[in-house]
Design an enzyme around this catalytic site. Structure first.
Site, PDB file in Angstrom:
ATOM      1  N   ASP A 112       1.000  -1.494  -0.156  1.00  0.00           N
ATOM      2  CA  ASP A 112       0.267  -0.088  -0.181  1.00  0.00           C
ATOM      3  C   ASP A 112       0.951   0.795  -0.409  1.00  0.00           C
ATOM      4  OD1 ASP A 112       0.907  -0.092   2.793  1.00  0.00           O
ATOM      5  OD2 ASP A 112      -1.150  -0.234   3.446  1.00  0.00           O
ATOM      6  N   SER A 113       2.051   1.285   0.181  1.00  0.00           N
ATOM      7  CA  SER A 113       2.772   2.157  -0.640  1.00  0.00           C
ATOM      8  C   SER A 113       3.264   2.968  -1.624  1.00  0.00           C
ATOM      9  CB  SER A 113       4.822   1.989  -0.652  1.00  0.00           C
ATOM     10  OG  SER A 113       4.689   0.256  -1.390  1.00  0.00           O
ATOM     11  N   ASP A 160      -0.694  -6.295  -0.616  1.00  0.00           N
ATOM     12  CA  ASP A 160      -1.368  -5.890   0.780  1.00  0.00           C
ATOM     13  C   ASP A 160      -2.634  -5.738   1.188  1.00  0.00           C
ATOM     14  OD1 ASP A 160      -0.126  -4.656   3.092  1.00  0.00           O
ATOM     15  OD2 ASP A 160       1.036  -3.416   1.733  1.00  0.00           O
ATOM     16  N   LYS A 200      -1.626  -9.410   3.173  1.00  0.00           N
ATOM     17  CA  LYS A 200      -0.802  -9.105   4.284  1.00  0.00           C
ATOM     18  C   LYS A 200      -0.838  -7.793   5.312  1.00  0.00           C
ATOM     19  CE  LYS A 200       3.104  -6.320   3.459  1.00  0.00           C
ATOM     20  NZ  LYS A 200       2.872  -4.443   4.272  1.00  0.00           N
ATOM     21  N   GLU A 227      -1.372  -5.410   8.969  1.00  0.00           N
ATOM     22  CA  GLU A 227      -0.521  -4.711   9.456  1.00  0.00           C
ATOM     23  C   GLU A 227      -1.477  -5.023  10.872  1.00  0.00           C
ATOM     24  OE1 GLU A 227       0.046  -0.658   8.551  1.00  0.00           O
ATOM     25  OE2 GLU A 227       0.808  -0.642   7.189  1.00  0.00           O
ATOM     26  N   GLU A 247       9.211  -3.987  10.614  1.00  0.00           N
ATOM     27  CA  GLU A 247       9.415  -2.488   9.856  1.00  0.00           C
ATOM     28  C   GLU A 247       9.905  -1.987  11.452  1.00  0.00           C
ATOM     29  OE1 GLU A 247       6.637  -0.661   6.581  1.00  0.00           O
ATOM     30  OE2 GLU A 247       7.152   0.871   7.216  1.00  0.00           O
TER      31      GLU A 247
END
Ligand code: KIV
Length: 265
Positions: free
Chosen positions: A46-47, A85, A113, A115, A182
């Site tokens: 999602d960057s 993501d 993925k 978070e 991260e």
């Protein structure tokens, strides 16, 4: 890359002490280039909200955005494992997670993925039971930037480090097959890699991880403005895109990257 990368092969790499290389990718051309150079994992991160769309955080990214870019990456991929993501608030309940993760898998993802840690245990169990492999993401989780109050190194204090270990063990027990960490200290990365059977892939987390991931724009020197300390511009060093990728893969394998100058103590 001739054979498809799988989570089983990634675990074998960890057992053999072979480091795993990963890069973000958002389109077919770069996916083809990276996978042909032997990058093990391609992440549709999602960057993309920041490096493609120009936002100042990942929060505006939608499931539809990740679906679109997963399809593009899938079209160019030559055997790397594709991780998609799950965007901000697309997995706030287990049911919502299952529905949105299915869209990403149908677009071409091999894994999704998410978070977070303990609060995702039921979600991760449910996804795994439904045939959807999960990569968890701990440490600095950019979707929570407004809770953290900025992009800050995590796990510097003993209690915070212990909590991250607990969260990691919880997501592994729930069925997560991979963990991204991260911006954490090298000491904590060592503890995580030693405590978990699943591979730990780091970004700004030191050479102690089982593998490394970078945002492709940082590696190729495309990023403007703030350049994180943990990134390395291989394009500036090699002057050639193919050599830049090959050099990254080689330096991850030989544990030359990341160096102490890219890590936090
Ligand atoms: O979105 C992303 O690119 C990521 C990486 C930084 C790990 O989550």
């Amino acid at each position: 890359m001739k054979k498809n990368m799988t989570s089983t092969k990634l675990i074998q790499k960890k057992i053999n002490g072979e480091k795993i290389s990963a890069l973000t990718a958002y389109d077919a051309s770069f996916a083809g280039l990276f996978s042909a150079q032997g990058v093990d994992i391609l992440l549709i991160g999602d960057s993309l909200g920041m490096v493609l769309q120009g936002h100042d955080s990942t929060l505006p990214v939608t499931v539809e955005d990740i679906v679109y870019h997963t399809k593009c990456v899938k079209a160019g991929n030559q055997g790397s494992l594709i991780i998609s993501d799950m965007p901000f608030m697309s997995y706030s309940t287990p049911e919502q997670a299952w529905e949105n993760a299915a869209k990403l898998m149908q677009a071409g993802g091999n894994m999704v993925k998410l978070e977070g840690g303990k609060w995702l245990v039921e979600t991760i169990k449910g996804l795994t039971e439904r045939g959807i492999p999960v990569c968890a993401h701990l440490g600095l989780t950019p979707q929570s930037v407004n809770i953290f109050g900025g992009y800050k190194v995590q796990g510097r204090e003993e209690a915070q480090a212990d909590l991250i270990i607990e969260e990691a063990l919880a997501v592994e027990a729930a069925g997560a097959q991979l963990l991204v960490v991260e911006c954490i200290t090298s000491k904590l990365s060592q503890r995580l890699s030693d405590s978990l059977s699943i591979p730990v892939i780091g970004i700004g987390a030191g050479v102690e991880c089982d593998g490394q991931i970078l945002v492709m724009h940082d590696l190729l020197g495309i990023s403007t403005g703030y350049i994180p300390k943990f990134s390395k511009n291989y394009m500036a060093i090699t002057g050639d895109m193919h050599k830049a990728i090959a050099s990254y893969v080689e330096e991850v394998a030989s544990q030359t990257f990341p160096g102490p100058e890219h890590s936090f103590n």
